[in-house]
Design a protein around this motif. Structure first.
Motif, short mmCIF file in Angstrom:
data_model
loop_
_atom_site.label_atom_id
_atom_site.label_comp_id
_atom_site.label_asym_id
_atom_site.label_seq_id
_atom_site.Cartn_x
_atom_site.Cartn_y
_atom_site.Cartn_z
N THR A 4 0.84 -1.21 0.00
CA THR A 4 0.00 0.00 0.00
C THR A 4 0.88 1.26 0.00
O THR A 4 1.83 1.36 0.78
N HIS A 262 -6.59 0.07 4.23
CA HIS A 262 -5.52 0.59 5.09
C HIS A 262 -5.95 2.00 5.49
O HIS A 262 -6.54 2.73 4.68
N CYS A 316 -1.55 -8.01 5.98
CA CYS A 316 -2.07 -7.88 4.62
C CYS A 316 -1.16 -8.57 3.61
O CYS A 316 0.06 -8.57 3.76
ZN LIG Z 1 -2.42 -4.12 1.92
#
Ligand SMILES: [Zn+2]
Length: 435
Positions: A4, A262, A316
């Motif tokens: 991310t 996120h 994640c």
């Molecule tokens: Zn992620």
């Protein structure tokens, strides 16, 4: 899969050299520092918070876990005392957003933002959007603009910072016309409300195959049925965004793993609590409680958002250690005499019908029982007996069938809408009429 973009952004904002060195401990130290500053700012400048936090000694908060010792704030506090929550003079306010509250008290909520607050939102968009669009893309925003501080305007500012062009169209009213515009302008990314974007995916005059590279859905809770339907037609990833006016529009965005948002943790701190206000065990669902860490106009401290979700516990797949928020649960539940009807359950079943664009459920309350009316909007040339399919599916939904079997609910009118149903866009909800 890329990590991310919020990882690197938050690391930089936290004063850490790179995302690799960002861990929960360092982030919490930084958040605690910002929380102290926010509390000082609020206690010094806001009459509401001076009173509300009168028993709070800022230095007693030794870790972010101590935030549970602060009192909650509620939507009614904003409605009743919004101006008293300001920490700057009104001349420093660049944007005021008025929201109607669902309660009967009558006062709308007003949220106030300084120029600096608005800049932070655009900065979040400029980085969070890197998960789904790249430099040179043309993104259409199917949300309001271009007033300063509106979501369309802030997204435009953020996206232009990352080298994208934007077209702010506003809400969808006529899907066919929006599709023509997308094709004519060679738009390759879309941002909009879930049901509105679904209407474009299902409309007979469709967007040229391969045109769209990604879609971001925002502004309402997101039924799985809508994500699946859009992905099926356009074969592009569908990202979720979490945010509300109170988070400063932007709140969190999914990475390429598409498994939870996120969060904007350099600016916001989110907790999940049970109905009694106690912290739930990690991973359990509950109400999202919001604390702003960098807001200067009108900070929110332990604000009860009313949104229900949970934090995902596993790391994640993108490799980030940042928290992830699951999709919101639908908030529209109709309650009467022990009966509970959840719009979410109807959404998950009915949006799987390929000819449906949108629908509105209305409950007519009568003595001891209720009648359910459903007005739907179908694609042009859709199945002629769609109303029958809808009736059948309604009877098969466990949360609807139960109340029918108990004699508390009947399905009354199911018919096509004479208007398009997007005339009043916003969060989907069950309507009630009393006869
Ligand atoms: Zn992620």
């Amino acid at each position: 899969m890329e990590i991310t973009p919020l990882q690197e952004w938050i690391a930089r904002k936290t004063g850490i050299s790179s995302g690799e060195n960002l861990d929960a401990g360092t982030l919490h130290d930084h958040q605690l520092d910002l929380l102290h500053k926010t509390l000082d700012l609020a206690k010094t400048n806001s009459p509401f918070y001076r009173h509300h936090l009168r028993n709070v000694h800022v230095q007693d908060l030794k870790s972010m876990a101590d935030i549970v010792n602060l009192p909650f704030t509620y939507p009614r506090d904003i409605a009743d005392s919004g101006l008293q929550m300001l920490c700057v003079s009104q001349s420093e306010i660049a944007r005021v957003v008025t929201l109607q509250t669902s309660g009967t008290t009558g006062n709308p909520k007003r949220l106030y933002f300084t120029r600096e607050d608005l800049e932070l939102t655009a900065d979040f968009f400029a980085h969070g959007m890197k998960a789904l669009v790249t430099q040179g893309q043309k993104v259409m925003v199917l949300m309001p603009g271009p007033t300063l501080g509106s979501v369309g305007e802030r997204l435009t500012t953020g996206l232009e910072q990352m080298g994208c062009r934007t077209v702010v169209h506003g809400f969808v009213n006529d899907p066919g016309q929006v599709i023509d515009k997308i094709n004519a302008l060679a738009v390759d990314g879309l941002i909009g409300l879930p049901a509105q974007v679904l209407s474009l995916a299902r409309w007979p005059r469709n967007i040229l195959p391969g045109r769209l590279k990604s879609v971001l859905l925002s502004g309402d809770y997101l039924p799985r049925a809508i994500i699946d339907a859009i992905q099926d037609v356009w074969r592009c990833p569908v990202f979720n965004h979490y945010g509300m006016t109170e988070t400063g529009l932007g709140g969190g965005v999914e990475c390429q793993a598409l498994k939870g948002c996120h969060l904007r943790e350099a600016d916001l701190y989110l907790e999940i609590v049970d109905p009694q206000g106690k912290k739930v065990p990690h991973g359990h669902p509950g109400e999202i409680v919001l604390t702003t860490l960098t807001r200067t106009g009108m900070p929110l401290i332990r604000y009860r958002t009313g949104d229900i979700s949970r934090l995902l516990t596993a790391r994640c797949a993108c490799g980030s250690s940042l928290k992830r928020l699951d999709r919101l649960q639908g908030r529209s539940v109709y309650r009467y005499n022990g009966m509970e009807l959840a719009l979410q359950e109807m959404d998950e079943s009915l949006f799987r019908l390929k000819d449906i664009v949108d629908f509105q459920v209305t409950i007519e309350k009568q003595q001891q029982r209720c009648r359910l009316n459903l007005e739907f909007w179908a694609i042009p040339g859709g199945k002629p007996d769609l109303a029958l399919d809808i009736r059948q599916i309604l009877h098969e939904i466990p949360g609807v069938a139960r109340w029918i079997n108990q004699g508390m609910l009947s399905i009354n009118d199911v018919s096509p809408s004479r208007n398009n149903l997007f005339f009043n866009p916003g969060k989907r909800k069950i309507k009630e009429i009393i006869t």
